[in-house]
Design an enzyme around this catalytic site. Structure first.
Site, PDB file in Angstrom:
ATOM      1  N   GLU A 174      -3.226  10.154  16.984  1.00 16.75           N
ATOM      2  CA  GLU A 174      -4.564  10.738  17.499  1.00 16.75           C
ATOM      3  C   GLU A 174      -4.825  10.150  18.970  1.00 16.75           C
ATOM      4  O   GLU A 174      -5.650  10.933  19.493  1.00 16.75           O
ATOM      5  CB  GLU A 174      -5.761  10.273  16.710  1.00 16.75           C
ATOM      6  CG  GLU A 174      -5.769  10.452  15.307  1.00 16.75           C
ATOM      7  CD  GLU A 174      -6.904  10.047  14.472  1.00 16.75           C
ATOM      8  OE1 GLU A 174      -7.219   9.021  14.596  1.00 16.75           O
ATOM      9  OE2 GLU A 174      -7.174  10.603  13.381  1.00 16.75           O
TER      10      GLU A 174
ATOM     11  N   GLU B 120       9.449  -1.520   2.066  1.00 18.30           N
ATOM     12  CA  GLU B 120       8.469  -2.348   2.400  1.00 18.30           C
ATOM     13  C   GLU B 120       9.113  -3.959   2.469  1.00 18.30           C
ATOM     14  O   GLU B 120       8.470  -4.889   3.054  1.00 18.30           O
ATOM     15  CB  GLU B 120       7.407  -2.317   1.718  1.00 18.30           C
ATOM     16  CG  GLU B 120       7.213  -2.701   0.243  1.00 18.30           C
ATOM     17  CD  GLU B 120       5.848  -2.898  -0.128  1.00 18.30           C
ATOM     18  OE1 GLU B 120       5.574  -4.214  -0.754  1.00 18.30           O
ATOM     19  OE2 GLU B 120       5.146  -1.933  -0.111  1.00 18.30           O
TER      20      GLU B 120
END
Length: 311
Positions: free
Chosen positions: A94, A125
């Protein structure tokens, strides 16, 4: 460095984390009317801002450190797995349309790569080595800032990213939602937003995810304010890449200058569509080349450029 854990070790770790705690009082939640569940969930979310507020000094210190490095050409890099990684990628993605940054200035790394945005990547992860490889691919420098994100504060990918970044001399921030986390301890700036147990046991996409999103909003937005990418509360570096943003650009120039439509169109044309330049053209009564020179001398800070122009 992080080390491998046995299933028993991992269960013990999870049992000790506030974000993973079981809440017996909610054991019958699935029997409640939908409106009651919604009220419970809304009440849970309402507690998050207070948890963030208690860590504002830590957040502000991290922002000032990030901004200082970005002013020297450094990058802001988020690294996380699962929900945490997705939130980092979202915040990074963004920044270009909002602040006219390049895609390489704010970067989101997620364990397992782009595919992990929509599907689980098995074991990603749990790999500190993967985090190191992802950072090495970016050619990390001491001017960069790396934010490891993990609700639990124990995710090997996030900890590995922070440890590797620290070894490379980069600034490190560890954002977690549990107290005394390994992630915060590994980082120069530890930010622990303790939101407590979730409505659904262990579902850290809920309060913990909301808390992380709030903090990431602060890290990127306030850093960009410090870098001069706003004028007051106006997004003067917005990139006009579609009709809505082009209309927003005109509105921002109007709000900043009070000029009429004709003057705004002239200024934006002279500025090549750059809002900040157009505002300077109008307020300082200069041409596009002069406005660009003033902004360059002021490192992009509009207020400084206006002052230099005697406005």
């Amino acid at each position: 460095m992080t080390s491998a854990s046995t299933p028993r070790d991992l269960r013990a770790q999870l049992d000790s984390l506030p974000t993973e705690a079981f809440r017996p009082e909610l054991a019958e939640i699935d029997q409640l009317p939908t409106l009651d569940i919604a009220r419970l969930m809304n009440g849970e979310d309402a507690s998050v801002p207070a948890a963030v507020a208690s860590r504002l000094p830590d957040i502000a210190a991290a922002i000032d450190a990030i901004a200082e490095r970005m002013a020297r050409g450094g990058r802001l890099i988020y690294a996380g797995a699962g929900t945490a990684g997705r939130l980092g990628v979202l915040d990074a993605s963004e920044c270009p349309p909002t602040f006219n940054t390049t895609p390489t200035q704010v970067v989101g790394l997620i364990a397992g790569g782009p595919d992990a945005m929509v599907t689980s990547v098995e074991g990603a992860e749990d790999s500190a080595d993967l985090a190191r490889a992802d950072l090495d691919a970016l050619a990390l420098t001491p001017a960069d800032s790396v934010v490891g994100i993990s609700a639990s504060g124990r995710t090997p990918y996030a900890i590995g990213a922070v440890e590797h970044a620290c070894a490379q001399g980069a600034l490190t921030i560890g954002l977690s939602c549990n107290p005394g986390s390994a992630l915060a301890s590994a980082a120069e700036h530890g930010i622990e937003i303790v939101v407590g147990p979730e409505l659904l046991t262990g579902s850290t996409r809920l309060k913990a995810g909301t808390a992380q999103k709030i903090v990431l909003n602060m890290l990127s937005t306030i850093t960009m304010i410090r870098l001069g990418k706003t004028y007051g509360n106006l997004m003067v570096d917005v990139r006009a890449s579609n009709d809505k943003l082009r209309a927003r650009s005109r509105r921002i120039v109007a709000l900043a200058t009070g000029a009429d439509d004709a003057a705004i169109e002239h200024a934006l044309t002279e500025a090549g569509g750059e809002v900040k330049t157009a505002i300077l053209i109008v307020l300082a009564d200069v041409d596009g080349a002069t406005a660009n020179a003033l902004l360059a001398a002021a490192d992009g800070h509009l207020r400084m450029a206006l002052s230099a122009a005697g406005t």
